[in-house]
Design an enzyme around this catalytic site. Sequence first.
Site, PDB file in Angstrom:
ATOM      1  N   HIS A 202      32.422  52.874  51.595  1.00 60.39           N
ATOM      2  CA  HIS A 202      32.120  52.381  50.243  1.00 60.39           C
ATOM      3  C   HIS A 202      32.772  53.295  49.200  1.00 60.39           C
ATOM      4  O   HIS A 202      33.496  52.820  48.312  1.00 60.39           O
ATOM      5  CB  HIS A 202      30.599  52.334  50.046  1.00 60.39           C
ATOM      6  CG  HIS A 202      30.179  51.856  48.687  1.00 60.39           C
ATOM      7  ND1 HIS A 202      29.818  50.558  48.434  1.00 60.39           N
ATOM      8  CD2 HIS A 202      30.079  52.503  47.502  1.00 60.39           C
ATOM      9  CE1 HIS A 202      29.515  50.418  47.153  1.00 60.39           C
ATOM     10  NE2 HIS A 202      29.666  51.594  46.557  1.00 60.39           N
ATOM     11  N   GLU A 203      32.548  54.581  49.317  1.00 65.11           N
ATOM     12  CA  GLU A 203      33.122  55.516  48.335  1.00 65.11           C
ATOM     13  C   GLU A 203      34.651  55.529  48.435  1.00 65.11           C
ATOM     14  O   GLU A 203      35.339  55.717  47.436  1.00 65.11           O
ATOM     15  CB  GLU A 203      32.548  56.926  48.523  1.00 65.11           C
ATOM     16  CG  GLU A 203      31.025  57.025  48.371  1.00 65.11           C
ATOM     17  CD  GLU A 203      30.460  56.374  47.112  1.00 65.11           C
ATOM     18  OE1 GLU A 203      31.194  56.283  46.093  1.00 65.11           O
ATOM     19  OE2 GLU A 203      29.292  55.930  47.142  1.00 65.11           O
TER      20      GLU A 203
ATOM     21  N   HIS B 258      35.996  52.917  46.209  1.00 70.03           N
ATOM     22  CA  HIS B 258      36.074  53.406  44.826  1.00 70.03           C
ATOM     23  C   HIS B 258      37.275  54.349  44.671  1.00 70.03           C
ATOM     24  O   HIS B 258      38.019  54.292  43.699  1.00 70.03           O
ATOM     25  CB  HIS B 258      34.797  54.166  44.455  1.00 70.03           C
ATOM     26  CG  HIS B 258      33.600  53.284  44.209  1.00 70.03           C
ATOM     27  ND1 HIS B 258      33.604  52.269  43.287  1.00 70.03           N
ATOM     28  CD2 HIS B 258      32.353  53.279  44.767  1.00 70.03           C
ATOM     29  CE1 HIS B 258      32.404  51.679  43.278  1.00 70.03           C
ATOM     30  NE2 HIS B 258      31.634  52.264  44.173  1.00 70.03           N
TER      31      HIS B 258
ATOM     32  N   GLU C  59      33.045  48.088  41.597  1.00 64.20           N
ATOM     33  CA  GLU C  59      32.167  47.807  42.737  1.00 64.20           C
ATOM     34  C   GLU C  59      32.803  46.775  43.676  1.00 64.20           C
ATOM     35  O   GLU C  59      32.562  46.794  44.881  1.00 64.20           O
ATOM     36  CB  GLU C  59      30.802  47.333  42.216  1.00 64.20           C
ATOM     37  CG  GLU C  59      29.677  47.408  43.221  1.00 64.20           C
ATOM     38  CD  GLU C  59      29.333  48.819  43.698  1.00 64.20           C
ATOM     39  OE1 GLU C  59      29.831  49.812  43.123  1.00 64.20           O
ATOM     40  OE2 GLU C  59      28.580  48.910  44.678  1.00 64.20           O
TER      41      GLU C  59
HETATM   42 ZN    ZN Z   1      29.621  51.727  44.448  1.00 64.64          ZN
END
Ligand code: ZN
Length: 535
Positions: free
Chosen positions: A300-301, A304, A330
């Site tokens: 997830h990171e 980003h 997101e």
């Molecule tokens: Zn996030």
Amino acid sequence: MSADSYERLVAKLKRAHYLSTVAGLLGWDEQVNLPPDSADQRAEQLALLAELQHAAAADPEIGTLLTELESGLGISPADPLENAKDRGRSSQATPTPSLTVEPVCHLISDKPAVQADRAVVMREARRDYDRVVKLPAEFVAEKARLSSAAYHAWAAAKGKSDFVAFAPFLEKHLALAKQEAAYLGWADRAYDYAIDKHDPGMTAAKLTGLFTELKTGLVPLVRRIAESPVRAKNGIFKGFPVEAQRAFLRDVTERLGFNYRRGRIDVSLHPFCEGSGADIRMTTRFDADNPLDSLFSSIHETGHGLYEQGLPLAAQGTPLGQNAGMGVHESQSRLWENQVSRSRAFWKFFEPRFRERFPAQLAAVSSDDLYLAVNEVAPTLIRVDSDEVHYNLHILLRFELERRLFAGELEVRDLPAAWNALSQELLGLTPPADSQGVLQDVHWSGGAFGYFPSYCLGNMIAAQLWATALKTYPDIEDDFARGDFSRLLGWLRTGIHRQGRRYETLELVRRVTGEELTPKYLLRYLEERYAPLYL
Ligand code: ZN
């Protein structure tokens, strides 16, 4: 007017930007490295930097330069509300940014692409500048003091499940949020302002339309899965050494495309991603009995981080080198975390490598059990523990309550009852205590209204981007099965990352996917991923 004015503007913007990156780095360090007794000194450092950064962003010369450049281009002096409206309206019709750029001043540039870029920088710089200078210093200080007090009050109230103790802080935050909107000229649209701060151009009305359609499709799917006898097995992961987990997630994130020469990953209590351009700091956390938590948090990171690494470095410090907003951000983390990394193709490549690193721990875990654990669905009261099917319902709940609070349809003191009723309606669960309900999230203690919708917006955008990627490259999952993610990353780089803040959220989606944002792709994706497993 001269070309110098534009260059001077950019230099001023960069100064403010680099100060904010220093503050970001100190914030990262605070959560990763700070010795236990150094917190007071760090607070002083951060307060000083915040002051310097605010002064740099509110530098009156930025206002003077903007006015000078705008009049040179025949743009009327900025009314922030009019600007905000224009951003949405005219950008729908024209392929270039929304300001009308006339070749008034040949000193600026005679190249249309350069002019267009500069128009974006000026438009966004104006938006930022107005938002910085229109808030009185006393107001900013009052909000900061309230946030600090409210954070501690929230933490104590959550510990005792005592909403009444927190309610006065939330009431004050709500009043300040409305006051802030009024300062910026959005007095009659305070919640829209709160939303627009995170996702430019988005409004409560647009979100209501999207979320209502999403809810209509999602609730029946959730109910069907809830009735399924299929369940992921609990407790099948035990004793995964942290060093081996670290090596595995490095292998995964590097293959996804994260450039470790311009970033790193460390450990913190809550995973996050900080920084932009040439220095991205991601964090994760490790649990020997839950290797998937660390892995998926890291992915997830990484999503980003890939976005921030893909922003045009040459434009760093200007709006063209900055991300397009929370929802778009997101969408990048969710796309890599969910559509990519919960797929069969991803695991076709990574499962053997996972087993190679943890042969004993995975000896009794079948491929099917592993894949079901990766795609576990079970309702929970707590948003941050939620699977991707239920997650959006947690957001719809918070959005609906924020909307009612701002509309005056709901009083703060009535929030717990409203929360519990909606929780039952959407999730089929009623919190036994407010600590597991209305007090569970930190966001409202910082006055961060309009922030939650970005999570759901990100999920919708991710699914629509994914559908478009599949249309563009029907065999792209074959790449994943070979451990190659470069085609997908290249496509995102071109369509999303390199655009910076050129377009508002909805227009960016329209341009990349060829249609308006709709929840139907998220609903279709969830059905296609989870129906074969559970129904
Ligand atoms: Zn996030």
